[in-house]
Design a protein around this motif. Structure first.
Motif, PDB file in Angstrom:
ATOM      1  N   CYS A   1      -4.192  -4.256   2.780  1.00  0.00           N
ATOM      2  CA  CYS A   1      -2.851  -4.155   2.201  1.00  0.00           C
ATOM      3  C   CYS A   1      -1.895  -3.328   3.054  1.00  0.00           C
ATOM      4  O   CYS A   1      -0.739  -3.154   2.702  1.00  0.00           O
ATOM      5  CB  CYS A   1      -2.907  -3.585   0.794  1.00  0.00           C
ATOM      6  SG  CYS A   1      -3.654  -1.942   0.708  1.00  0.00           S
TER       7      CYS A   1
ATOM      8  N   CYS B   1     -10.533  -7.107   2.377  1.00  0.00           N
ATOM      9  CA  CYS B   1     -10.326  -5.698   2.708  1.00  0.00           C
ATOM     10  C   CYS B   1     -11.657  -4.994   3.010  1.00  0.00           C
ATOM     11  O   CYS B   1     -12.587  -5.043   2.200  1.00  0.00           O
ATOM     12  CB  CYS B   1      -9.626  -4.992   1.550  1.00  0.00           C
ATOM     13  SG  CYS B   1      -9.261  -3.276   1.931  1.00  0.00           S
TER      14      CYS B   1
ATOM     15  N   CYS C   1     -12.117   1.460  -2.597  1.00  0.00           N
ATOM     16  CA  CYS C   1     -10.866   1.363  -3.351  1.00  0.00           C
ATOM     17  C   CYS C   1     -11.156   1.146  -4.842  1.00  0.00           C
ATOM     18  O   CYS C   1     -10.573   1.803  -5.706  1.00  0.00           O
ATOM     19  CB  CYS C   1     -10.032   0.208  -2.788  1.00  0.00           C
ATOM     20  SG  CYS C   1      -8.459  -0.031  -3.621  1.00  0.00           S
TER      21      CYS C   1
HETATM   22  S1  SF4 Z   1      -8.969  -3.282  -1.870  1.00  0.00           S
HETATM   23 FE1  SF4 Z   1      -7.549  -1.533  -2.148  1.00  0.00          FE
HETATM   24  S2  SF4 Z   1      -7.090  -0.839  -0.073  1.00  0.00           S
HETATM   25 FE2  SF4 Z   1      -7.965  -2.892   0.076  1.00  0.00          FE
HETATM   26  S3  SF4 Z   1      -6.276  -4.368   0.069  1.00  0.00           S
HETATM   27 FE3  SF4 Z   1      -6.915  -4.100  -2.062  1.00  0.00          FE
HETATM   28  S4  SF4 Z   1      -5.623  -2.458  -2.884  1.00  0.00           S
HETATM   29 FE4  SF4 Z   1      -5.502  -2.340  -0.612  1.00  0.00          FE
END
Ligand code: SF4
Length: 100
Positions: free
Chosen positions: A31, A59, A65
């Motif tokens: 992100c 991700c 996260c």
């Molecule tokens: S998992 Fe968390 S850090 Fe990764 S893209 Fe999604 S919101 Fe962003």
């Protein structure tokens, strides 16, 4: 939603990213280049939720996260889950503890 409220929500995401993306991690969250607002959809914004979850799927820090989101009760899409989904996950974990 006011800008102040929105910034407060974003602050929690930026705080997480600054904690998890230092040199010791060497991972860039998916992100990082997205509009943070994507991860804070208004209620019922199914297409936006789906778009945010799609970003999370690729991700490299998704698990961290999600763990952070489960522990801190944050708003929005984190680790590929919505607030409702995380609430259900916490309820499920509580039920399993009660049975064990
Ligand atoms: S998992 Fe968390 S850090 Fe990764 S893209 Fe999604 S919101 Fe962003």
């Amino acid at each position: 939603m006011t800008t102040t409220h929105s910034l407060a929500k974003h602050d929690s995401l930026y705080q997480l990213l600054s904690m998890l993306t230092g040199p010791e991690f060497g991972e860039r969250p998916a992100c990082a280049d997205e509009d943070p607002e994507l991860f804070f959809p208004e209620s019922g914004q199914v297409a936006q939720i789906s778009e945010a979850k799609t970003v999370c799927l690729s991700c490299p820090i998704r698990r961290a996260c999600l763990s952070y989101a489960l522990q801190h009760g944050v708003q929005g899409v984190w680790g590929g889950t919505t607030e409702d989904e995380r609430r259900a996950m916490r309820r499920g974990a509580s039920s399993r503890k009660a049975v064990a």
